[in-house]
Design a protein around this motif. Structure first.
Motif, PDB file in Angstrom:
ATOM      1  N   MET A   1       0.826  -1.205   0.000  1.00  0.00           N
ATOM      2  CA  MET A   1       0.000   0.000   0.000  1.00  0.00           C
ATOM      3  C   MET A   1       0.866   1.263   0.000  1.00  0.00           C
ATOM      4  O   MET A   1       0.534   2.253  -0.656  1.00  0.00           O
ATOM      5  N   ILE A   2       1.988   1.215   0.715  1.00  0.00           N
ATOM      6  CA  ILE A   2       2.886   2.382   0.741  1.00  0.00           C
ATOM      7  C   ILE A   2       3.565   2.551  -0.612  1.00  0.00           C
ATOM      8  O   ILE A   2       3.632   3.660  -1.164  1.00  0.00           O
ATOM      9  N   GLN A   3       4.050   1.431  -1.161  1.00  0.00           N
ATOM     10  CA  GLN A   3       4.763   1.505  -2.440  1.00  0.00           C
ATOM     11  C   GLN A   3       3.855   1.951  -3.583  1.00  0.00           C
ATOM     12  O   GLN A   3       4.298   2.658  -4.489  1.00  0.00           O
ATOM     13  N   SER A   4       2.586   1.542  -3.546  1.00  0.00           N
ATOM     14  CA  SER A   4       1.655   1.916  -4.614  1.00  0.00           C
ATOM     15  C   SER A   4       0.986   3.266  -4.371  1.00  0.00           C
ATOM     16  O   SER A   4       0.113   3.672  -5.133  1.00  0.00           O
ATOM     17  N   LYS A   5       1.403   3.916  -3.257  1.00  0.00           N
ATOM     18  CA  LYS A   5       0.887   5.239  -2.889  1.00  0.00           C
ATOM     19  C   LYS A   5      -0.613   5.244  -2.586  1.00  0.00           C
ATOM     20  O   LYS A   5      -1.302   6.246  -2.765  1.00  0.00           O
ATOM     21  N   GLU A   6      -1.126   4.092  -2.120  1.00  0.00           N
ATOM     22  CA  GLU A   6      -2.493   4.072  -1.595  1.00  0.00           C
ATOM     23  C   GLU A   6      -2.561   4.826  -0.279  1.00  0.00           C
ATOM     24  O   GLU A   6      -3.606   5.357   0.097  1.00  0.00           O
ATOM     25  N   ILE A   7      -1.443   4.813   0.445  1.00  0.00           N
ATOM     26  CA  ILE A   7      -1.338   5.542   1.709  1.00  0.00           C
ATOM     27  C   ILE A   7       0.015   6.243   1.747  1.00  0.00           C
ATOM     28  O   ILE A   7       0.936   5.871   1.016  1.00  0.00           O
ATOM     29  N   THR A   8       0.136   7.231   2.621  1.00  0.00           N
ATOM     30  CA  THR A   8       1.411   7.916   2.783  1.00  0.00           C
ATOM     31  C   THR A   8       2.296   7.159   3.776  1.00  0.00           C
ATOM     32  O   THR A   8       1.836   6.260   4.482  1.00  0.00           O
ATOM     33  N   VAL A   9       3.558   7.544   3.830  1.00  0.00           N
ATOM     34  CA  VAL A   9       4.486   6.973   4.811  1.00  0.00           C
ATOM     35  C   VAL A   9       3.963   7.227   6.226  1.00  0.00           C
ATOM     36  O   VAL A   9       3.989   6.332   7.083  1.00  0.00           O
ATOM     37  N   LYS A  10       3.487   8.452   6.460  1.00  0.00           N
ATOM     38  CA  LYS A  10       2.957   8.797   7.782  1.00  0.00           C
ATOM     39  C   LYS A  10       1.768   7.923   8.138  1.00  0.00           C
ATOM     40  O   LYS A  10       1.638   7.447   9.279  1.00  0.00           O
ATOM     41  N   ALA A  11       0.898   7.685   7.163  1.00  0.00           N
ATOM     42  CA  ALA A  11      -0.247   6.812   7.409  1.00  0.00           C
ATOM     43  C   ALA A  11       0.212   5.391   7.711  1.00  0.00           C
ATOM     44  O   ALA A  11      -0.332   4.713   8.591  1.00  0.00           O
ATOM     45  N   GLY A  12       1.245   4.941   6.988  1.00  0.00           N
ATOM     46  CA  GLY A  12       1.791   3.608   7.233  1.00  0.00           C
ATOM     47  C   GLY A  12       2.305   3.464   8.652  1.00  0.00           C
ATOM     48  O   GLY A  12       2.126   2.415   9.294  1.00  0.00           O
ATOM     49  N   GLN A  13       2.946   4.520   9.162  1.00  0.00           N
ATOM     50  CA  GLN A  13       3.443   4.487  10.542  1.00  0.00           C
ATOM     51  C   GLN A  13       2.297   4.393  11.539  1.00  0.00           C
ATOM     52  O   GLN A  13       2.402   3.690  12.544  1.00  0.00           O
TER      53      GLN A  13
END
Length: 450
Positions: A352-364
């Motif tokens: 999801m992070i790599q495909s930009k479905e979510i941001t890095v901050k959201a991933g954290q």
């Protein structure tokens, strides 16, 4: 400073070394896991040596790069009088492994012996549940030059033992710590029962011996006890030599030989040692050594990483699992296995992070919710409203709004207080509900301010 260690760790078996009594001594009522063999009653003879204990010791020796002695292996009686040793002697084998190495520290030998009971001098009681549980003893050469080096070695050793599955780990570890400085007499500290204890005992004893030298007082060759509550060592007795134990071959136990077939059987079943796994991770996945050490700090985590990289770029996966996943595990005081985070969920989050479905901050934020959570990362993202990455023009609009609404932070930045940019990033994140890319946000803020 010269330091050598004699580390005793219980082996993982269901029954004791020379009888069928169970080894769950900590859970059992006092003096219930006992039999005439444990208590060395008249006429009681030891059973044949526990094969599982010998195989576990052999595996540990191989994981520590030892040469295996395939000559005759037998047990000796090591005599001393103590209330927790009803026989008046402890059975200990001749070395099984010799000339090993770990972390640059040479390992002189590895052998098997039986644990004594538990004596409590303050109460005058003895619990024999532990008596006869198999131990592995790992003896190093005096190659350790500092308390820090001893601590690092013991941490790495415990990691090897945990990987092996053949030993019970630091909770059952007891170390005899030998130390001398400037060629002086050697002092042994007995039964230090933790890595932290060994580190602190070495610091105290090194300083004590240095003070002796400065005052012109000779350090006695003696055995000392480490008093953990006070972090000091106290004299126990003059140091024994091997002759004091009156070693004899145990006539009740037949000699054995470790065959090529037995060695091969253990080699085929044992896991890869963690220090070898670190080298392979660096080579195979092109990650740095520090990342490899963190990822191999737990066997389950290392296994998970190798599954994740079948679908995710190894360097990207290493960064997230080393930094963010370990951060969350440490905060929650969990190891990877007990966190119940699955490989599938890690792959889903990183995808999801790599495909930009979510941001890095959201991933954290999502990974913080993953331990012991049945929901998938996508379900967590939907629940928190974190799905989606805002478009560039929306970020730019939020950047301009943050600049307009916070002139003081802008002026602080222009006057050299560069940390104020972090405040402005936070404002953009608030306006975009955490969906702006932090790196792009910083870039846009600087361009529009400067």
């Amino acid at each position: 400073m010269m330091c050598g260690l004699e580390i005793h760790v219980q082996l993982e078996t269901e029954s004791k070394l020379f009888c069928d009594c169970p080894t769950n001594y900590q859970e059992a009522p006092i003096n219930s896991n006992i039999c005439p063999v444990c208590l060395n009653q008249p006429g009681a003879k030891p059973h044949p040596t526990n094969e599982k204990a010998l195989e576990n010791a052999l595996m540990i020796a191989l994981m520590l790069n030892c040469e295996i002695d395939q000559g005759v292996t037998y047990f000796m009686r090591k005599h001393y009088d103590y209330p927790d040793l009803p026989s008046g002697y402890q059975r200990t084998s001749v070395p099984i492994g010799i000339n090993g190495e770990l972390n640059g520290i040479r390992i002189r030998e590895i052998h098997v012996e039986e644990d004594p009971g538990q004596f409590k001098p303050d109460r005058g009681t003895v619990n024999f549940n532990r008596s006869g549980i198999p131990l592995v003893e790992i003896v190093t050469e005096p190659d350790i030059k500092s308390p820090e080096e001893a601590r690092n070695f013991l941490n790495e050793l415990i990691r090897v033992l945990q990987y092996s599955g053949g030993a019970r780990g630091e909770g059952t570890m007891r170390a005899d710590v030998n130390i001398s400085i400037n060629g002086g007499n050697r002092v042994e500290m007995k039964n230090v029962n933790s890595i932290k204890g060994a580190y602190r005992a070495l610091i105290f004893e090194r300083n004590r011996q240095k003070r002796n030298l400065e005052r012109g007082v000779e350090t006695k060759q003696e055995t000392r006890a480490y008093v953990e509550s006070q972090m000091i060592t106290t004299a126990m007795r003059l140091k024994e030599d091997a002759d004091d134990y009156r070693f004899i071959t145990d006539p009740d136990l037949p000699p054995m030989q470790i065959s090529d077939e037995t060695i091969q059987k253990v080699l085929d079943s044992m896991p890869e040692a963690p220090h070898n796994k670190v080298k392979r991770f660096v080579k195979d996945y092109n990650i740095d050594e520090e990342s490899a050490k963190v990822l191999t700090s737990e066997l389950d985590l290392a296994i998970a990483y190798e599954e994740v990289v079948k679908e995710i770029d190894p360097i990207f996966a290493a960064k997230w699992m080393r930094d963010e996943l370990k951060r969350v595990l440490t905060y929650n005081k969990l190891d990877f296995a007990s966190s119940e985070i699955s490989v599938e969920n890690i792959v889903e989050l990183l995808s999801m992070i790599q495909s930009k479905e979510i941001t890095v901050k959201a991933g954290q934020r999502i990974i913080e919710q993953m331990p012991n959570n049945d929901k998938s990362p996508k379900a967590i993202a939907e629940e928190l409203g974190l799905l989606g990455v805002v478009k560039d023009d929306e970020i730019l609009a939020a950047v301009k709004q943050a600049i307009d609404e916070n002139p003081k932070a802008v002026n602080d930045y222009l006057s050299g207080q560069t940390a104020s940019i972090n405040f402005l990033v936070g404002q953009v994140m608030r306006l975009t509900r955490g969906k702006a890319d932090p790196g792009e946000t910083v870039k846009l803020l600087k361009e529009n301010i400067e």
